[in-house]
Design an enzyme around this catalytic site. Structure first.
Site, PDB file in Angstrom:
ATOM      1  N   CYS A  74     -58.716  22.762 -12.949  1.00  0.00           N
ATOM      2  CA  CYS A  74     -60.095  23.156 -12.670  1.00  0.00           C
ATOM      3  C   CYS A  74     -60.349  24.649 -12.831  1.00  0.00           C
ATOM      4  O   CYS A  74     -61.484  25.109 -12.700  1.00  0.00           O
ATOM      5  CB  CYS A  74     -60.516  22.691 -11.275  1.00  0.00           C
TER       6      CYS A  74
ATOM      7  N   TYR B 141     -21.035  -6.725  -0.589  1.00  0.00           N
ATOM      8  CA  TYR B 141     -20.530  -5.685   0.301  1.00  0.00           C
ATOM      9  C   TYR B 141     -20.915  -5.862   1.774  1.00  0.00           C
ATOM     10  O   TYR B 141     -20.546  -5.062   2.613  1.00  0.00           O
ATOM     11  CB  TYR B 141     -20.954  -4.292  -0.179  1.00  0.00           C
TER      12      TYR B 141
ATOM     13  N   CYS C 235     -55.629  27.268 -11.633  1.00  0.00           N
ATOM     14  CA  CYS C 235     -55.342  25.838 -11.664  1.00  0.00           C
ATOM     15  C   CYS C 235     -55.554  25.282 -13.069  1.00  0.00           C
ATOM     16  O   CYS C 235     -56.617  25.469 -13.647  1.00  0.00           O
ATOM     17  CB  CYS C 235     -56.250  25.115 -10.662  1.00  0.00           C
TER      18      CYS C 235
ATOM     19  N   ASP D   7     -22.978   0.775  -8.556  1.00  0.00           N
ATOM     20  CA  ASP D   7     -24.255   1.327  -8.983  1.00  0.00           C
ATOM     21  C   ASP D   7     -25.049   0.288  -9.767  1.00  0.00           C
ATOM     22  O   ASP D   7     -24.857   0.112 -10.957  1.00  0.00           O
ATOM     23  CB  ASP D   7     -23.994   2.572  -9.838  1.00  0.00           C
TER      24      ASP D   7
ATOM     25  N   LYS E 258     -19.002   2.472  -4.076  1.00  0.00           N
ATOM     26  CA  LYS E 258     -20.452   2.307  -4.088  1.00  0.00           C
ATOM     27  C   LYS E 258     -20.825   1.856  -5.498  1.00  0.00           C
ATOM     28  O   LYS E 258     -20.762   2.637  -6.444  1.00  0.00           O
ATOM     29  CB  LYS E 258     -21.144   3.622  -3.729  1.00  0.00           C
TER      30      LYS E 258
ATOM     31  N   CYS F 197     -54.091  24.963  -5.204  1.00  0.00           N
ATOM     32  CA  CYS F 197     -55.431  25.105  -5.761  1.00  0.00           C
ATOM     33  C   CYS F 197     -56.379  24.826  -4.588  1.00  0.00           C
ATOM     34  O   CYS F 197     -56.371  23.740  -4.027  1.00  0.00           O
ATOM     35  CB  CYS F 197     -55.667  24.092  -6.877  1.00  0.00           C
TER      36      CYS F 197
ATOM     37  N   CYS G 257     -61.500  19.357  -7.646  1.00  0.00           N
ATOM     38  CA  CYS G 257     -60.394  19.437  -8.607  1.00  0.00           C
ATOM     39  C   CYS G 257     -59.876  18.014  -8.830  1.00  0.00           C
ATOM     40  O   CYS G 257     -59.429  17.352  -7.888  1.00  0.00           O
ATOM     41  CB  CYS G 257     -59.316  20.345  -8.003  1.00  0.00           C
TER      42      CYS G 257
ATOM     43  N   GLU H  87     -15.014   1.609   0.737  1.00  0.00           N
ATOM     44  CA  GLU H  87     -15.200   0.771  -0.439  1.00  0.00           C
ATOM     45  C   GLU H  87     -15.976   1.550  -1.465  1.00  0.00           C
ATOM     46  O   GLU H  87     -16.514   2.616  -1.170  1.00  0.00           O
ATOM     47  CB  GLU H  87     -15.917  -0.540  -0.067  1.00  0.00           C
TER      48      GLU H  87
ATOM     49  N   LYS I 236     -20.982  10.855  -2.342  1.00  0.00           N
ATOM     50  CA  LYS I 236     -21.377  10.810  -3.746  1.00  0.00           C
ATOM     51  C   LYS I 236     -20.363  11.551  -4.605  1.00  0.00           C
ATOM     52  O   LYS I 236     -19.991  12.685  -4.282  1.00  0.00           O
ATOM     53  CB  LYS I 236     -22.746  11.478  -3.921  1.00  0.00           C
TER      54      LYS I 236
END
Ligand code: AMP
Ligand code: ZN
Length: 665
Positions: free
Chosen positions: A407, A223, A404, A116, A114, A422, A428, A112, A310
């Protein structure tokens, strides 16, 4: 009087039939004008004689109920996700797995589309719709009944020749035509048009005013029917029956019995799907026989008896503007690309994930490159390649950052790991805030009244630096904060108090030890029973636990070697959080300890799930397919012949449910 009551009833029935013809069959037999006249007549009669008004009357479809906050409801049957496949080979693999587990050679499948949109679970009792639930996290969702009652392709009552009590699942969608009209109207009113039907449909479910929902062209495509075991033989049959009962079940469903037929179906709809009145994003293939479905059961996430295919994702190209770096709660650095906005799969895309430094190098990404973007299953799209022909002259290569951004600490990358980190774990901000946000999350301590933003607010106000600080908060701390009123402050403190009852396994998960997710936390709690036993466990003891590998063991040891963590745990203990398992005698005995069972067929004294639970209650383990490690096959009625042959070949004893009962009694 008798006459009036009858008149109201007849009008109700007549209008229900017209709604059905129009919204389910797409085949109206009277004009809109005639329909409106009859509806008005009914409305008047109901107003005049409220004692005869039916709460499920077609006049009630216009909504009017306002919901301030949607109640959370636990689904009676979990709403699973679907496993995805992207190729013919994936489908072949799935079929092989299914056949192996069932031990049969020929199987019917339904194919069947799908749809959306947003999934919905509709609960009927006594022939009436009593509740509509969103999927939520699959275990619990929101009660959106008032809104759903306005959708005219959903019957509020079903014909008496159908089941009295059942659940049906479907997808709430907005057909393209209705979506277009809706947007034309919005533009006329000077409002921004909606981006895509799916998000608009799912947003509609959560509108507060059901009268607003009633105005939206929502539709519900069914469904699945969820009933007691053995009501229907096949999925296909269940859908035919539920269609007859008044639901909208799309007609494209087909029964196939080979990979070739399935692939034909896929190829056909990959092209023809654009002719459908609503959006689809793939095909769902299901094992048709419901008895087989029960036998296959579920993984932690999805049914084993179904798989989605898909349709290929749409691809677009756009320009890379810049790269940002985000720091997660564990300190992991994730690069994110900022893109020149571009339409893709119905939405406007502005950002894309870049995963890690290797990914950036592999793409050989340069500043202002033109990149190809694709939307896969994830919400955030991916960059899958670079259009080198469009590269600007002298464009600089994108170099991964070395410090980072939050920090300033120099980033590190451990051997064998793809991610940069980090290392400034306790200094941080995104890491500190992220850890506390993880701690309060629903699957962890589930602290009511505190959300992700509240945590940041508290941190910025210097009220908390770790999750133990939460339990020191007082009304005096909270009230001066701008966004916190007395009521919410009280809620927060009550939420914190209530969290002290959260069981140990979830507290353990909430601590946020790297690699210790929900499942691992459960395993550790079950094996060690309390925090100090985990703390004392050495590497060898840890990796001896089921599903705990070296990586997790090392992370657990590192966590407890850090004095700061011990201090925090001690504070949490003093606040009364649960740091040991409260035994509630979950195992009734351990008579089946060390034994593996396969359960197959239909039983008299148990439902399949009861039998499986009973095995676990007595210390045994359920496995899904026969192997040398299986100790017993418990065979019920209608077990597949191939399974029997396989069990005999492997010399696995085949026992009945009565034999089983003797084992445990
Ligand atoms: P996913 O969200 O990608 O895991 O896919 C599972 C969802 O697909 C379900 O929750 C349904 O809402 C949706 N769905 C759409 N069409 C179907 C269908 N024909 N059968 C089963 N699920 C479907
Ligand atoms: Zn940092």
């Amino acid at each position: 009087m008798q006459l009036i009551e009858e008149k109201i009833k007849n009008l109700c029935e007549e209008l229900k039939q017209h709604n059905y013809n129009y919204y389910v069959l797409d085949n109206p037999t009277i004009s809109d004008f005639e329909f409106d006249i009859k509806l008005k007549e009914l409305q008047q009669l109901e107003e005049q004689y409220p004692q005869f008004a039916d709460p499920n009357s077609p006049t009630q479809r216009v909504g009017g109920m306002v919901t301030d906050s949607f109640k959370t409801v636990v689904h009676k049957h979990r709403m699973y996700s679907l496993d995805n496949s992207y190729s013919e080979d994936d489908i072949k693999d799935w079929i092989t797995r299914v056949k192996k587990i069932l031990g049969v050679d020929t199987i019917d499948y339904t194919c069947e589309l799908k749809y959306d949109g947003a999934s919905i679970n509709l609960v009927y009792e006594n022939y009436k719709l009593i509740r509509a639930e969103t999927r939520g996290d699959g275990i619990q969702g929101d009660d959106v009944t008032n809104n759903i009652r306005t959708i005219k392709s959903i019957p509020l009552t079903v014909k008496k020749d159908f089941l009295n009590t059942f659940e049906v699942r479907g997808e709430i969608v907005i057909p393209f035509s209705g979506f277009k009209k809706m947007n034309e109207e919005r533009i006329k009113n000077g409002e921004d048009p909606y981006m895509n039907p799916r998000n608009t449909a799912s947003g509609s479910l959560k509108l507060k005013d059901s009268a607003e929902v009633a105005k939206r062209p929502l539709d519900c495509l069914i469904y699945q029917v969820v009933t007691e075991e053995n009501t229907f033989q096949t999925h296909f049959q269940s859908l035919q029956k539920v269609r007859k009962a008044g639901f909208k079940v799309p007609n494209e469903i087909e029964v196939c019995n080979s990979v070739n037929e399935i692939m034909e179906y896929i190829h056909k709809w990959d092209k023809k799907r654009f002719e459908l009145p609503y959006e689809t994003d793939g095909i769902v293939i299901k094992v048709n026989n419901i008895h087989y479905q029960n036998e296959l059961g579920y993984t932690a996430k999805a049914p084993r008896w179904a798989i989605a295919y898909k349709f290929k994702a749409e691809q677009v190209s756009t320009e890379l503007k810049s790269v940002d770096y985000q720091i997660g709660r564990t300190g992991a650095v994730t690069p994110v690309a900022n893109l020149k906005p571009v339409a893709l799969g119905g939405t406007i895309v502005k950002r894309a994930s870049l995963h890690n430094a290797d990914q950036i190098n592999k793409l050989d990404l340069h500043e202002k490159d033109t990149v190809f973007v694709e939307k896969g299953g994830e919400i955030i799209p991916k960059i899958i390649g670079v259009d080198i022909s469009k590269r600007k002259e002298n464009a600089k290569k994108i170099e991964f950052i070395t410090a980072c951004p939050a920090c300033g600490t120099t980033l590190i990358r451990k051997e064998g790991e793809a991610q940069h980190y980090c290392p400034n774990e306790y200094g941080c901000k995104p890491q500190i805030v992220g850890k506390i946000q993880h701690f309060i999350a629903r699957k962890a301590m589930n602290i009511e009244g505190i959300g992700a933003e509240t945590v940041e607010l508290f941190y910025d106000a210097n009220l908390i630096k770790n999750y133990a600080d939460l339990y020191d908060l007082t009304l005096e701390d909270l009230l001066p904060l701008e966004r916190i009123a007395l009521k919410s402050a009280q809620n927060i403190l009550e939420g914190l108090e209530a969290s002290k009852k959260i069981p140990f396994e979830r507290v353990l998960f909430a601590l946020g030890i790297r690699f210790v997710g929900e499942t691992v936390a459960k395993k550790l709690a079950k094996r060690f029973k309390n925090i100090s036993a985990i703390q004392k466990a050495d590497f060898e003891t840890l990796i001896a636990v089921d599903e705990i590998g070296e990586r997790i063991a090392k992370s657990v040891i590192d966590f407890f070697n850090e004095p700061y963590n011990i201090e925090i745990i001690n504070r949490l203990k003093n606040h009364g959080l649960q740091f040991e398992v409260v035994e509630i005698n979950t195992s009734i005995s351990n008579k089946l300890e060390g034994l593996n069972f396969v359960v197959s067929g239909v039983f008299e004294k148990f439902s399949r799930n009861e039998l499986k639970k009973s095995i676990e209650d007595h210390g045994g383990k359920n496995v899904s397919s026969l192997s040398k490690k299986t100790n017993y096959l418990i065979a019920g009625d209608k077990m597949g012949p191939a399974k029997k042959i396989r069990a005999e070949k492997l010399q696995i004893p085949i026992i009945t449910e009565d034999d089983y009962l003797k084992m445990i009694n």
